[in-house]
Motif scaffolding. Structure first.
Motif, short mmCIF file in Angstrom:
data_model
loop_
_atom_site.label_atom_id
_atom_site.label_comp_id
_atom_site.label_asym_id
_atom_site.label_seq_id
_atom_site.Cartn_x
_atom_site.Cartn_y
_atom_site.Cartn_z
N ALA A 90 0.84 -1.21 0.00
CA ALA A 90 0.00 0.00 0.00
C ALA A 90 0.87 1.26 0.00
O ALA A 90 0.54 2.25 -0.66
CB ALA A 90 -0.93 -0.02 1.21
N ILE A 91 2.00 1.23 0.71
CA ILE A 91 2.91 2.39 0.69
C ILE A 91 3.35 2.64 -0.75
O ILE A 91 3.33 3.77 -1.25
CB ILE A 91 4.18 2.12 1.55
CG1 ILE A 91 3.83 1.99 3.02
CG2 ILE A 91 5.20 3.24 1.35
CD1 ILE A 91 5.03 1.58 3.88
N GLU B 84 1.92 1.78 -3.55
CA GLU B 84 0.83 2.31 -4.38
C GLU B 84 0.60 3.80 -4.13
O GLU B 84 0.41 4.58 -5.06
CB GLU B 84 -0.46 1.53 -4.09
CG GLU B 84 -0.52 0.20 -4.81
CD GLU B 84 -1.62 -0.71 -4.24
OE1 GLU B 84 -2.59 -0.18 -3.66
OE2 GLU B 84 -1.47 -1.94 -4.39
N GLN B 85 0.64 4.17 -2.84
CA GLN B 85 0.45 5.59 -2.51
C GLN B 85 1.57 6.45 -3.09
O GLN B 85 1.32 7.53 -3.62
CB GLN B 85 0.40 5.77 -0.97
CG GLN B 85 -0.81 5.13 -0.30
CD GLN B 85 -2.11 5.85 -0.63
OE1 GLN B 85 -2.13 7.05 -0.91
NE2 GLN B 85 -3.22 5.12 -0.61
N ALA C 14 1.05 6.79 -6.76
CA ALA C 14 -0.10 7.64 -7.09
C ALA C 14 0.20 9.11 -6.75
O ALA C 14 -0.64 9.98 -6.96
CB ALA C 14 -1.33 7.16 -6.34
N ALA D 62 0.67 10.41 -3.74
CA ALA D 62 -0.07 10.86 -2.55
C ALA D 62 0.74 11.82 -1.68
O ALA D 62 0.15 12.69 -1.03
CB ALA D 62 -0.50 9.64 -1.72
N LEU E 242 3.77 9.56 4.66
CA LEU E 242 3.14 8.27 4.96
C LEU E 242 3.79 7.69 6.19
O LEU E 242 5.03 7.74 6.32
CB LEU E 242 3.32 7.30 3.79
CG LEU E 242 2.64 7.67 2.47
CD1 LEU E 242 3.22 6.85 1.32
CD2 LEU E 242 1.13 7.44 2.59
N ILE F 199 -1.68 8.60 6.55
CA ILE F 199 -1.10 9.70 5.77
C ILE F 199 -1.34 11.00 6.51
O ILE F 199 -2.37 11.17 7.17
CB ILE F 199 -1.69 9.76 4.34
CG1 ILE F 199 -0.93 10.78 3.49
CG2 ILE F 199 -3.18 10.04 4.36
CD1 ILE F 199 -1.20 10.64 1.99
N ASP G 203 -1.13 15.10 5.64
CA ASP G 203 -0.89 16.11 4.61
C ASP G 203 -1.72 17.35 4.92
O ASP G 203 -2.20 17.51 6.04
CB ASP G 203 -1.18 15.54 3.20
CG ASP G 203 -2.62 15.07 3.06
OD1 ASP G 203 -3.47 15.44 3.92
OD2 ASP G 203 -2.92 14.34 2.10
N LEU H 271 -5.15 4.80 6.21
CA LEU H 271 -5.36 4.35 4.84
C LEU H 271 -5.65 2.84 4.85
O LEU H 271 -5.15 2.12 5.72
CB LEU H 271 -4.12 4.62 3.99
CG LEU H 271 -3.80 6.10 3.72
CD1 LEU H 271 -2.42 6.24 3.08
CD2 LEU H 271 -4.87 6.72 2.82
#
Ligand code: NDP
Length: 327
Positions: free
Chosen positions: A130-131, A133-134, A137, A139, A244, A260, A262, A269
């Motif tokens: 998942a890290i 993918e983020q 993307a 993120a 993250l 996350i 920001d 997540l």
């Protein structure tokens, strides 16, 4: 695909994780080999395996694949023997204890046209996926740095060969995992390292902290330790638009959390948890069937080893060292 497996090493990791992972993916374990017949026999009895031997070639007859989880100093010789016998190899990390040995293993797999995979299971942890993918993307925007905290307590029953002798020490145990995971997350190569170590004098280090420079400019800090009973594994990815934060994501358990932080605040997540070791076996099946490299190949293992060995040398020489590249 159903593979017939020989286990080279009556080890704790085989006992605790890999027998069940192999069986969960439909594999049959046909033999276990150990340097000690009593240990092999006890292992075979515990898991209802048909054959317990000390002779590797005997274990290989009737096997399509081997899982090598012996002490680190035996990985290379056992892998070369298995590849020469026509078996696919899943080898524990570190793939070997020298770059020359790792290169010989990669070359032998190519010659034998067999898959050589390394059990860098952290690529298959749901949080780490998942890290990635983020990050991909965008993120957190442009990634500037990653901090990996991988300190913990080495259980008393594992305080044998890991503490002294060839292939021992924290860097070959944990830093190789950090490097492989960082390469998986970043998709770039480590080019230099600067590290410091601690531990008893005249023994390989039991703790290490350092900074890796990755191609493209990302800096990665890593901390590995055998003697941190309250260590909590953690990854922080710091970008120019957010951060993250992953906790408990560097063990063998399908566990961990991801959040996350920001401009919109801090929030959790979603993560899909899978058994990372079963995923390693599934991935090996894919590699064999498709004739493509596994998620962590022998070459990946060699690169992780090269960086870990450079980290040790950098601690001895007190300076930044370039990491020897693997062709
Ligand atoms: P163990 O110490 O449990 O086993 C390693 C070898 O030590 C065994 O193959 C066995 O040799 C010997 N051994 C086992 N039990 C005993 C004992 N009671 N007394 C004396 N010798 C014994 O190590 P691990 O299972 O922790 O690690 C094995 C390999 O797996 C290492 O390469 C390690 O780096 C890797 N590993 C990978 C992990 C991962 O998540 N990818 C996690 C943990 C380890 P023999 O086979 O000859 O009987």
């Amino acid at each position: 695909m159903s593979l017939r497996w020989a286990l080279l090493g009556a080890s704790t990791i085989a006992r605790q994780r890999m027998v069940s992972a192999i069986r969960a993916v439909g594999g049959t374990i046909v033999a276990v080999q150990s340097g000690d017949l009593d240990r092999a026999s006890a292992f075979a009895a515990d898991f209802a395996l048909p054959l317990a031997v000390t002779d590797i070639r005997h274990a290989l007859s009737g096997a399509d694949a081997v899982y090598i989880s012996s002490t680190n100093d035996r990985h290379c010789t056992q892998a070369l023997t298995a590849l020469a016998a026509g078996c696919h190899v899943l080898c524990e990390k570190p793939v070997a204890t020298s770059i020359e040995d790792a290169r010989a293993m990669v070359a032998a797999a190519e010659t034998a046209r067999r898959v050589l995979a390394v059990n860098h299971h952290l690529r298959h942890n749901g949080v780490n996926r998942a890290i990635r993918e983020q990050m991909r993307a965008g993120a957190v925007g442009q990634v500037r740095a990653i901090i990996v905290s991988n300190g913990g307590w080495l259980p008393e029953e594992l305080r044998r060969w890991r503490l002294s002798g060839e292939g021992s020490g924290i860097a070959l145990d944990k830093t190789v995992h950090d490097v492989d995971l960082l390469r998986f997350l970043l998709g770039t190569e480590p080019i230099a390292v600067n590290a410091s170590t601690s531990g008893p004098p005249d023994q390989p280090a039991q703790a290490i902290m350092g900074v890796l420079e990755f191609d493209g400019g990302v800096l990665a800090q890593f901390y590995d330790d055998f003697n941190a009973p309250h260590g909590q594994t953690r990854i922080e990815v710091i970008g120019d638009r957010g951060r993250l934060i992953a906790e408990d994501c560097l063990s063998g358990r399908p566990a961990g959390t991801l959040g996350i932080s920001d401009a919109n605040g801090t929030r959790p997540l979603p993560v899909d948890h899978e058994n990372p070791y079963a995923e390693v076996i599934r991935d090996l099946h894919r590699a064999i069937a498709a004739g493509t490299p596994p998620a962590a190949s022998g070459r990946d293992g060699a690169i992780a080893l090269s960086a870990a060995l450079s980290a040790i040398r950098s601690a001895r020489t007190s300076g930044r060292l370039a990491i020897e590249s693997i062709a």
